[in-house]
Design an enzyme around this catalytic site. Structure first.
Site, PDB file in Angstrom:
ATOM      1  N   GLU A 173     155.430 119.143   0.295  1.00  0.00           N
ATOM      2  CA  GLU A 173     155.846 117.471  -0.313  1.00  0.00           C
ATOM      3  C   GLU A 173     156.761 116.478   1.172  1.00  0.00           C
ATOM      4  O   GLU A 173     157.125 115.183   0.379  1.00  0.00           O
ATOM      5  CB  GLU A 173     157.120 117.436  -1.368  1.00  0.00           C
ATOM      6  CG  GLU A 173     156.959 118.442  -2.680  1.00  0.00           C
ATOM      7  CD  GLU A 173     156.273 117.885  -3.240  1.00  0.00           C
ATOM      8  OE1 GLU A 173     155.812 116.975  -2.850  1.00  0.00           O
ATOM      9  OE2 GLU A 173     155.734 118.640  -4.645  1.00  0.00           O
ATOM     10  N   GLU A 222     155.123 141.985   2.367  1.00  0.00           N
ATOM     11  CA  GLU A 222     156.672 141.317   2.860  1.00  0.00           C
ATOM     12  C   GLU A 222     157.342 142.564   3.174  1.00  0.00           C
ATOM     13  O   GLU A 222     158.691 142.352   4.392  1.00  0.00           O
ATOM     14  CB  GLU A 222     157.400 141.414   2.011  1.00  0.00           C
ATOM     15  CG  GLU A 222     157.531 142.366   0.730  1.00  0.00           C
ATOM     16  CD  GLU A 222     158.585 141.850  -0.263  1.00  0.00           C
ATOM     17  OE1 GLU A 222     159.718 142.841  -0.400  1.00  0.00           O
ATOM     18  OE2 GLU A 222     158.272 141.195  -1.005  1.00  0.00           O
TER      19      GLU A 222
END
EC number: 4.2.1.126
Length: 274
Positions: free
Chosen positions: A83, A114
């Site tokens: 953004e 992960e």
């Protein structure tokens, strides 16, 4: 039987028999839990401040901001980073979000990604991360190996480190110069950290990146004067910003000026320098 303490993010919901609740009770109870999140974030503002101030100094000297995370946490980091260019007209290299498992993990879970404590640093090295930069590790549990390993090696290499977790005394806090722990309590659905924990992380990321962009001069007054004019709505918003700064211009004149210079800030500065 293990005596290990169960992390708050994994502890049992305060509610039970969820499948028997009416729709309105489900919604009310979820909302009741969500209301706790902003209050939890409010409590740790002093810790967020320290990270923002330290990161700001680095970025004002040419440094970048990196986020690393897995699953929901990784996606939130990528969302926040993505953004920044359209909102503030910044380079896409200024704030970078990385997720365990790579870009394909944004939409689809990558099994075991992960769990590798060495992968994050390999990912970061592709961007040439160095001591000028800041790295923020995001993990609701506070113990994700991908995030812990990345922060640990970054700290060893002189990179400023911060962390965002939702458990007290989180493991990743031990390898963060500026740890942030937002204790939001058990999730409505036990262990579903995309809910309150994810909301808390999103709020903190909003606070960090917005404050940094303001400090970097990307906002004037309360306006996004460097935003990318990528659609009609944003062009219209930009024109009205120009008209606020230069009242003598009508809509068409402001549009012509904005189109010529490509941003509100440049358009206003060019006009006022005449």
């Amino acid at each position: 039987m293990s005596s290990q303490v169960i992390p708050t993010t994994e502890s049992s919901s305060l509610y039970t028999n969820l499948e028997e609740m009416s729709t309105v009770d489900l919604l009310k109870n979820i909302n009741q839990e969500d209301q706790k999140v902003a209050k939890a974030v409010q409590k740790i503002i002093p810790h967020i401040k320290k990270l923002v101030d330290a990161s700001s100094k680095k970025m004002q000297s040419g440094g970048r901001l990196f986020y690393i995370g897995a699953g929901t946490s990784g996606r939130l980091g990528i969302l926040d980073a993505s953004e920044i260019p359209p909102t503030y007209g910044a380079s896409p290299n200024l704030v970078v979000g990385l997720i365990a498992g790579g870009d394909s993990a944004i939409r689809t879970a990558v099994e075991g990604a992960e769990d590798d404590p060495n992968q994050a640093w390999k990912d970061l090295k592709q961007f040439g991360i160095n001591e000028k930069d800041t790295l923020i590790g995001i993990a609701a549990s506070g113990k994700t190996p991908y995030v812990f390993g990345g922060l640990q090696v970054a700290q060893e290499n002189g990179v400023l480190t911060g962390s965002i977790s939702c458990n007290k005394d989180a493991l990743i806090s031990s390898v963060a110069d500026f740890p942030i722990e937002v204790e939001v309590g058990p999730e409505f659905v036990t262990g579903s950290t995309r809910m309150k924990a994810g909301t808390a992380q999103k709020l903190v990321l909003n606070m960090i990146s917005t404050s940094l962009m303001i400090k970097l001069g990307k906002v004037k007054g309360n306006k996004m004067v460097n935003m990318q004019l990528s659609n009609n709505k944003l062009v219209d918003r930009g024109v009205r910003m120009v008209m606020e700064e230069i009242p003598e211009l009508d809509y068409q004149a402001a549009l012509k000026l904005l189109t010529l210079y490509g941003s509100v800030k440049k358009a206003v500065e060019a006009y006022q320098s005449k």
